[in-house]
Motif scaffolding. Sequence first.
Motif, short mmCIF file in Angstrom:
data_model
loop_
_atom_site.label_atom_id
_atom_site.label_comp_id
_atom_site.label_asym_id
_atom_site.label_seq_id
_atom_site.Cartn_x
_atom_site.Cartn_y
_atom_site.Cartn_z
N PRO A 212 2.42 -2.54 -4.87
CA PRO A 212 1.56 -3.10 -5.91
C PRO A 212 2.27 -3.41 -7.22
CG PRO A 212 0.52 -1.19 -4.88
CD PRO A 212 1.93 -1.23 -4.39
N ILE A 213 3.48 -2.87 -7.42
CA ILE A 213 4.21 -3.10 -8.66
C ILE A 213 4.98 -4.42 -8.65
CG2 ILE A 213 4.45 -0.66 -9.22
CD1 ILE A 213 7.29 -0.83 -8.06
N SER A 214 5.07 -5.08 -7.51
CA SER A 214 5.86 -6.30 -7.39
C SER A 214 5.19 -7.46 -8.12
CB SER A 214 6.05 -6.68 -5.92
OG SER A 214 6.56 -5.60 -5.17
N SER A 215 6.01 -8.32 -8.73
CA SER A 215 5.46 -9.46 -9.45
C SER A 215 4.68 -10.39 -8.53
CB SER A 215 6.58 -10.24 -10.15
OG SER A 215 7.56 -10.69 -9.23
N VAL A 216 5.09 -10.48 -7.27
CA VAL A 216 4.38 -11.35 -6.34
C VAL A 216 2.95 -10.87 -6.13
CG1 VAL A 216 5.12 -10.11 -4.25
CG2 VAL A 216 4.53 -12.53 -4.11
N LEU A 217 2.70 -9.56 -6.27
CA LEU A 217 1.33 -9.06 -6.13
C LEU A 217 0.46 -9.47 -7.30
CD1 LEU A 217 0.15 -7.44 -3.74
CD2 LEU A 217 2.64 -7.41 -3.80
N SER A 218 1.05 -9.61 -8.48
CA SER A 218 0.30 -10.12 -9.63
C SER A 218 -0.13 -11.56 -9.38
CB SER A 218 1.16 -10.05 -10.91
OG SER A 218 1.49 -8.71 -11.23
N GLU A 219 0.75 -12.36 -8.79
CA GLU A 219 0.40 -13.73 -8.43
C GLU A 219 -0.74 -13.74 -7.42
OE1 GLU A 219 3.78 -15.77 -6.90
OE2 GLU A 219 5.14 -14.99 -8.44
N MET A 220 -0.64 -12.88 -6.44
CA MET A 220 -1.65 -12.83 -5.38
C MET A 220 -3.01 -12.38 -5.93
SD MET A 220 0.81 -11.11 -2.50
CE MET A 220 -0.54 -10.61 -1.42
N SER A 226 -8.63 -13.47 -4.79
CA SER A 226 -7.87 -12.26 -5.13
C SER A 226 -7.48 -11.48 -3.86
CB SER A 226 -8.67 -11.37 -6.09
OG SER A 226 -7.84 -10.35 -6.63
N ILE A 227 -7.27 -10.20 -4.00
CA ILE A 227 -6.81 -9.35 -2.89
C ILE A 227 -7.55 -8.03 -2.90
CG2 ILE A 227 -4.50 -10.34 -2.66
CD1 ILE A 227 -3.46 -8.13 -4.53
N ARG A 228 -7.49 -7.31 -1.78
CA ARG A 228 -8.00 -5.95 -1.66
C ARG A 228 -6.95 -5.12 -0.91
NH1 ARG A 228 -11.99 -5.10 1.63
NH2 ARG A 228 -12.17 -7.15 2.64
N TRP A 229 -7.23 -3.82 -0.78
CA TRP A 229 -6.29 -2.91 -0.13
C TRP A 229 -7.04 -2.01 0.84
CZ3 TRP A 229 -1.07 -3.17 -1.65
CH2 TRP A 229 -0.82 -3.97 -2.76
N GLY A 258 0.91 -0.49 -11.02
CA GLY A 258 0.83 -1.77 -10.35
C GLY A 258 -0.43 -2.54 -10.68
N VAL A 259 -0.74 -3.53 -9.83
CA VAL A 259 -1.87 -4.42 -10.06
C VAL A 259 -3.18 -3.64 -10.08
CG1 VAL A 259 -0.71 -6.44 -9.13
CG2 VAL A 259 -1.97 -4.94 -7.59
N THR A 261 -6.05 -4.11 -8.72
CA THR A 261 -6.77 -3.93 -7.46
C THR A 261 -6.29 -2.72 -6.69
OG1 THR A 261 -5.24 -5.51 -6.42
CG2 THR A 261 -7.38 -6.38 -7.16
N ALA A 262 -5.07 -2.26 -6.98
CA ALA A 262 -4.50 -1.12 -6.24
C ALA A 262 -4.71 0.21 -6.95
CB ALA A 262 -3.01 -1.33 -6.01
N ARG A 263 -5.15 0.19 -8.20
CA ARG A 263 -5.33 1.44 -8.95
C ARG A 263 -6.41 2.30 -8.28
NH1 ARG A 263 -3.17 0.87 -14.27
NH2 ARG A 263 -1.44 -0.60 -14.06
N GLY A 264 -6.07 3.54 -8.00
CA GLY A 264 -7.00 4.44 -7.33
C GLY A 264 -6.91 4.39 -5.82
N LEU A 265 -6.08 3.49 -5.28
CA LEU A 265 -5.90 3.38 -3.83
C LEU A 265 -5.28 4.66 -3.28
CD1 LEU A 265 -5.78 1.50 -1.23
CD2 LEU A 265 -3.41 1.02 -1.94
N GLU A 266 -5.82 5.17 -2.20
CA GLU A 266 -5.23 6.30 -1.50
C GLU A 266 -4.22 5.76 -0.50
OE1 GLU A 266 -8.86 9.55 -1.74
OE2 GLU A 266 -8.81 8.15 -0.04
N SER A 267 -2.96 5.95 -0.80
CA SER A 267 -1.93 5.37 0.06
C SER A 267 -0.67 6.22 -0.01
CB SER A 267 -1.66 3.92 -0.34
OG SER A 267 -0.90 3.25 0.64
N ALA A 268 0.49 5.59 -0.30
CA ALA A 268 1.76 6.31 -0.21
C ALA A 268 2.72 5.88 -1.30
CB ALA A 268 2.39 6.08 1.16
#
Length: 400
Positions: A212-220, A226-229, A258-259, A261-268
């Motif tokens: 989620p920290i990648s600049s390409v994710l900001s574009e997406m 938009s996007i989801r996770w 990161g972006v 949309t990913a804040r609070g995502l339970e992931s890795a």
Amino acid sequence: MTPTPLRRRRAKGAAALFAGALFGFAAPAQAQDFEWPRLLVIGTPGTASGSFASTNGWAPVLQESTGATVRVVPEDNEPQRFRRLNDRKDIQISSVSAAEMRSQTEGIGGYAAIPAVEQRILWHHNDTPWGYVIAGDSDLQSIDDLKEGGIRVAEGMFSPTMQEQVRIGLPAFLGIDPEKAAEVIEYVPASSYAENCRGVVEGKFDVAWCAPISSVLSEMEGAPGSIRWLDLPPDRTDAWQALLERSPMLIPSTIELGVSTARGLESATSNFLYSVTAEADEDFAYNMAKWLHTSHDAYKGVHPLAARMSLQQFRSYLNRTPMPVHEGMVRYLREIGEWTEEDDAWNQAALDRMAAWVEARNAAIAEARDQRIAPDFNDPEFIAIVDKHTEGLEIFRSRL
């Protein structure tokens, strides 16, 4: 101009002075009179990555304060960046994920046919969050929906670790074997990290493993729809245990960077490191460590990930890394009271483990060539030889 390799110098007196003049370094010295290399090249993943953006942020600060010419070279192909650091030696520092460093050492995927070399951690780069991203209007609601079939998952051909994550790690979390996964999931090749992620909003893939920290994710995130996770809930203990058996460098976490949309995502989370060759000059490693620590206030604001390069973050990571660290960095941390006898013990174990893997894998490549079997990770005969030599070796796993 080709950069000069950073090598360990053992000579004393006049011989050391000669080596210093030849390679662009001073003889073994205190930090205040260290002579920085004329050219320092740092390799990172591609321009769409947070690694490139953050390194490109602090590199000019290093150049201004030391007088060295510092170049940041984006190299999205992980095996190619590995070769540039360890074989071609036209980069001196590499930004690499701990998971990728493990793959390089243990010969996972395409690395199996590449001669093994010992590497060392120079400094902590960032604690990179990762997750499975989908288009905002996707019908997918849960990671388990992938088992229903017909779902296109991006397969990053540029990185054996990315391939392993979707081909082996993802099925493990879903509770199915890789063979079954290949029947219900359509793996679609991606030739670069940017394509791997951007393909989700371009309609090429339904799911991709991205940071989620990648600049390409900001574009997406700003694209139509938009996007989801997809969450990887930490309370699914069996699923996580299965995943960590296959991806032992990941750490379950709630995403805070990161972006939006990913804040609070339970992931890795997967840590990125700055690595050097085992032969990298000790004085260079010592002075890089000192500069990265003492200059953090000067560069921490250039990029959000640069703020994760503090001594505090690095010290926290050292409590769980299974990878060996460079002796120059150890020397500096010991000098400032941030290295203990306990650190000596686990680091020595890590050094021994890496040496064992390198010796075994290179012996396997030598035996294969003696038998006129070309080293090829797709050749079962070659892999059988590798398995014979590496059987029983302890894998690298985060010290949780």
